[in-house]
Scaffold this motif. Structure first.
Motif, short mmCIF file in Angstrom:
data_model
loop_
_atom_site.label_atom_id
_atom_site.label_comp_id
_atom_site.label_asym_id
_atom_site.label_seq_id
_atom_site.Cartn_x
_atom_site.Cartn_y
_atom_site.Cartn_z
N GLY A 18 0.77 -1.24 0.00
CA GLY A 18 0.00 0.00 0.00
C GLY A 18 0.80 1.29 0.00
N GLY A 19 2.10 1.22 -0.28
CA GLY A 19 2.88 2.45 -0.43
C GLY A 19 3.70 2.83 0.78
N ASP A 20 4.52 3.85 0.59
CA ASP A 20 5.53 4.33 1.54
C ASP A 20 6.68 3.34 1.67
OD1 ASP A 20 4.71 6.89 2.04
OD2 ASP A 20 3.72 6.45 3.95
N PHE A 21 7.45 3.28 0.60
CA PHE A 21 8.73 2.56 0.62
C PHE A 21 9.74 3.34 1.46
CE2 PHE A 21 6.66 1.12 -3.22
CZ PHE A 21 7.00 -0.22 -3.30
N ALA A 22 9.74 4.66 1.30
CA ALA A 22 10.80 5.51 1.84
C ALA A 22 10.53 5.94 3.27
CB ALA A 22 10.97 6.74 0.96
N GLU A 23 11.61 6.22 3.96
CA GLU A 23 11.53 6.86 5.27
C GLU A 23 11.01 8.28 5.07
OE1 GLU A 23 14.57 7.95 8.96
OE2 GLU A 23 15.24 6.67 7.30
N CYS A 24 10.22 8.76 6.01
CA CYS A 24 9.64 10.09 5.89
C CYS A 24 10.74 11.15 5.76
CB CYS A 24 8.78 10.38 7.11
SG CYS A 24 7.68 11.78 6.90
N PHE A 25 10.59 12.01 4.73
CA PHE A 25 11.51 13.10 4.42
C PHE A 25 12.86 12.61 3.90
CE2 PHE A 25 8.95 14.77 8.10
CZ PHE A 25 8.05 15.47 7.31
N LYS A 26 12.96 11.33 3.58
CA LYS A 26 14.19 10.78 3.00
C LYS A 26 13.83 9.90 1.80
CE LYS A 26 16.73 10.75 7.39
NZ LYS A 26 17.50 9.92 8.36
N PRO A 27 13.33 10.53 0.72
CA PRO A 27 12.81 9.76 -0.41
C PRO A 27 13.83 8.84 -1.07
CG PRO A 27 13.05 12.08 -0.99
CD PRO A 27 13.23 11.99 0.49
N LYS A 28 15.10 9.18 -0.97
CA LYS A 28 16.12 8.34 -1.61
C LYS A 28 16.23 6.96 -0.96
CE LYS A 28 18.94 12.12 -3.43
NZ LYS A 28 20.29 12.77 -3.46
N THR A 29 15.69 6.80 0.25
CA THR A 29 15.74 5.49 0.91
C THR A 29 14.76 4.51 0.28
OG1 THR A 29 14.10 6.14 2.58
CG2 THR A 29 16.42 6.54 3.09
N GLY A 30 13.89 4.99 -0.60
CA GLY A 30 12.88 4.13 -1.20
C GLY A 30 13.45 3.08 -2.13
N LYS A 31 14.53 3.39 -2.81
CA LYS A 31 15.06 2.46 -3.81
C LYS A 31 15.51 1.14 -3.20
CE LYS A 31 18.29 2.13 -7.69
NZ LYS A 31 17.25 1.73 -8.64
N ALA A 32 16.26 1.21 -2.11
CA ALA A 32 16.71 -0.02 -1.45
C ALA A 32 15.53 -0.81 -0.91
CB ALA A 32 17.69 0.31 -0.33
N ALA A 33 14.52 -0.10 -0.41
CA ALA A 33 13.33 -0.78 0.09
C ALA A 33 12.59 -1.50 -1.03
CB ALA A 33 12.41 0.24 0.77
N LEU A 34 12.46 -0.84 -2.17
CA LEU A 34 11.82 -1.45 -3.33
C LEU A 34 12.57 -2.69 -3.79
CD1 LEU A 34 9.87 -1.48 -5.77
CD2 LEU A 34 11.43 0.14 -6.89
N GLU A 35 13.88 -2.58 -3.89
CA GLU A 35 14.67 -3.72 -4.35
C GLU A 35 14.57 -4.90 -3.39
OE1 GLU A 35 18.50 -1.98 -4.83
OE2 GLU A 35 18.05 -1.15 -6.82
N LYS A 36 14.55 -4.61 -2.08
CA LYS A 36 14.43 -5.69 -1.10
C LYS A 36 13.06 -6.36 -1.22
CE LYS A 36 16.75 -6.99 1.86
NZ LYS A 36 16.89 -6.81 3.31
N LEU A 37 12.00 -5.55 -1.34
CA LEU A 37 10.65 -6.13 -1.47
C LEU A 37 10.56 -7.00 -2.72
CD1 LEU A 37 7.68 -6.38 -0.60
CD2 LEU A 37 7.23 -4.29 -1.93
N CYS A 38 11.07 -6.50 -3.83
CA CYS A 38 10.95 -7.24 -5.09
C CYS A 38 11.77 -8.53 -5.08
CB CYS A 38 11.37 -6.35 -6.26
SG CYS A 38 10.19 -5.03 -6.61
N SER A 39 12.74 -8.62 -4.21
CA SER A 39 13.53 -9.86 -4.11
C SER A 39 12.79 -10.95 -3.35
CB SER A 39 14.87 -9.57 -3.41
OG SER A 39 14.69 -9.36 -2.01
N LYS A 40 11.68 -10.59 -2.70
CA LYS A 40 10.99 -11.52 -1.82
C LYS A 40 9.88 -12.33 -2.50
CE LYS A 40 13.32 -10.39 1.87
NZ LYS A 40 14.26 -11.35 2.49
N HIS A 41 9.33 -11.82 -3.60
CA HIS A 41 8.21 -12.52 -4.23
C HIS A 41 8.13 -12.10 -5.70
CE1 HIS A 41 4.21 -14.33 -4.69
NE2 HIS A 41 4.40 -14.89 -3.51
N GLU A 42 7.65 -13.00 -6.54
CA GLU A 42 7.59 -12.70 -7.97
C GLU A 42 6.29 -12.03 -8.40
OE1 GLU A 42 6.02 -17.11 -9.44
OE2 GLU A 42 8.05 -16.47 -9.89
#
Length: 230
Positions: free
Chosen positions: A32-56
Motif C-alpha cells: 500500500g505504499g511508503d517505501f521511503a523513510e519520511c523526508f528521506k525519499p532516496k531510501t525508497g530504492k533499497a526498500a523497493l529492491e528488497k521487497l521485489c527480491s521476496k516474491h515474484e
C-alpha cells in the motif's frame, strides 16, 4: 488465494527479512505504499529492491513519503498498479498513490479529486464494455484510506481519510480496498459489502493476510482476513 498485505515500510528493510516464511506462503503480495523513510525519499530504492527480491507477484502503489517520480522505478520492476487496471487469476487490481494534502511537507500529497482520478480507467472500462461485474472481482490499492472506518482513525474522534473515496466505494462496491497511510488505523472494516483493510505499518511490525475464495458463480469473495504482527 492467499494475499500477503503490506504497507508503510518506511525503509525498515530488515522487517522484510523477518517475513521470509510468510512470503513463501503467499500467492501474491499487495503493497500500500511508503517505501521511503519520511523526508528521506532516496531510501525508497533499497526498500523497493528488497521487497521485489521476496516474491515474484507484487502489486503496489506509492505512498505520500515516496517521490512521485519514483513511480518509474515501480514500473521498471513491473509491480505498479497506479492509474492502470491489471488482471491476475480472475481478479482485477487498480491503484492510486499518495496522500491527501495535509502538511504539504511530504513528497506526494494530492487532492481527493486527483487521487480518485487514478480510478478513471476502471470507470471507463465498465462504461465501454457495459460489464458491471468487473466490480465484483476488483481490488483497489490506495495509500490514502476512505473516511470514517477503523482504517482511517487517528483516534476515536478523528478520521483522516477521504470522503470522496468513501462515496466512490459506496456507489461501486468493489470486492476489497487495501489502504495504509494512517498507522494508527490498523484494522479491517466494511463499507457496504466492500472489505476495507489497513494492515498497519510494517515499520512497526504490522502486516495482514487476506484469503479469497470463489463463490458458486465463480466470483471471488473475501473469506478471511487476519491482522498480524512480527
Amino acid at each position: 488465494m492467499k494475499l500477503l498485505i503490506l504497507s508503510d515500510l518506511h525503509a525498515a528493510n530488515d522487517n522484510l527479512d523477518k517475513l521470509d516464511d510468510e512470503f513463501q506462503k503467499a500467492d501474491a503480495v499487495l503493497f500500500g505504499g511508503d517505501f521511503a523513510e519520511c523526508f528521506k525519499p532516496k531510501t525508497g530504492k533499497a526498500a523497493l529492491e528488497k521487497l521485489c527480491s521476496k516474491h515474484e507477484t507484487i502489486f503496489s502503489v506509492l505512498g505520500n513519503c515516496d517521490n512521485e517520480d519514483f513511480m518509474e522505478e515501480l514500473e521498471e520492476q513491473d509491480i505498479c498498479v497506479e492509474k492502470t487496471l491489471v488482471f491476475h487469476e480472475g481478479l482485477a487490481i487498480a491503484g492510486s498513490g499518495g496522500g491527501t494534502k495535509f502538511t504539504g511537507k511530504t513528497e506526494f500529497e494530492r487532492t481527493e479529486e486527483e487521487i480518485l482520478s487514478d480510478f478513471d480507467i476502471v470507470l471507463n472500462s465498465v462504461e465501454q464494455t457495459g460489464d458491471e461485474s468487473l466490480w465484483k472481482n476488483l481490488i483497489l490499492i490506495s495509500h490514502n484510506p476512505p473516511k470514517d472506518t477503523k482504517c482511517d482513525a487517528v483516534n476515536p474522534s478523528l478520521h483522516a481519510g477521504s470522503q470522496q473515496f468513501t462515496d466512490f466505494i459506496k456507489e461501486h462496491q468493489p470486492l476489497a480496498v487495501i489502504c495504509g497511510h494512517i498507522h494508527e488505523g490498523c484494522g479491517c472494516d466494511k463499507i457496504g459489502d466492500t472489505v476495507i483493510l489497513n494492515p498497519g505499518a510494517l515499520l512497526e511490525g504490522h502486516y495482514a493476510w487476506m484469503e479469497l475464495s470463489k463463490d458458486d458463480e465463480g466470483n471471488w469473495k473475501v473469506s478471511d482476513v487476519e491482522l498480524k504482527s512480527l
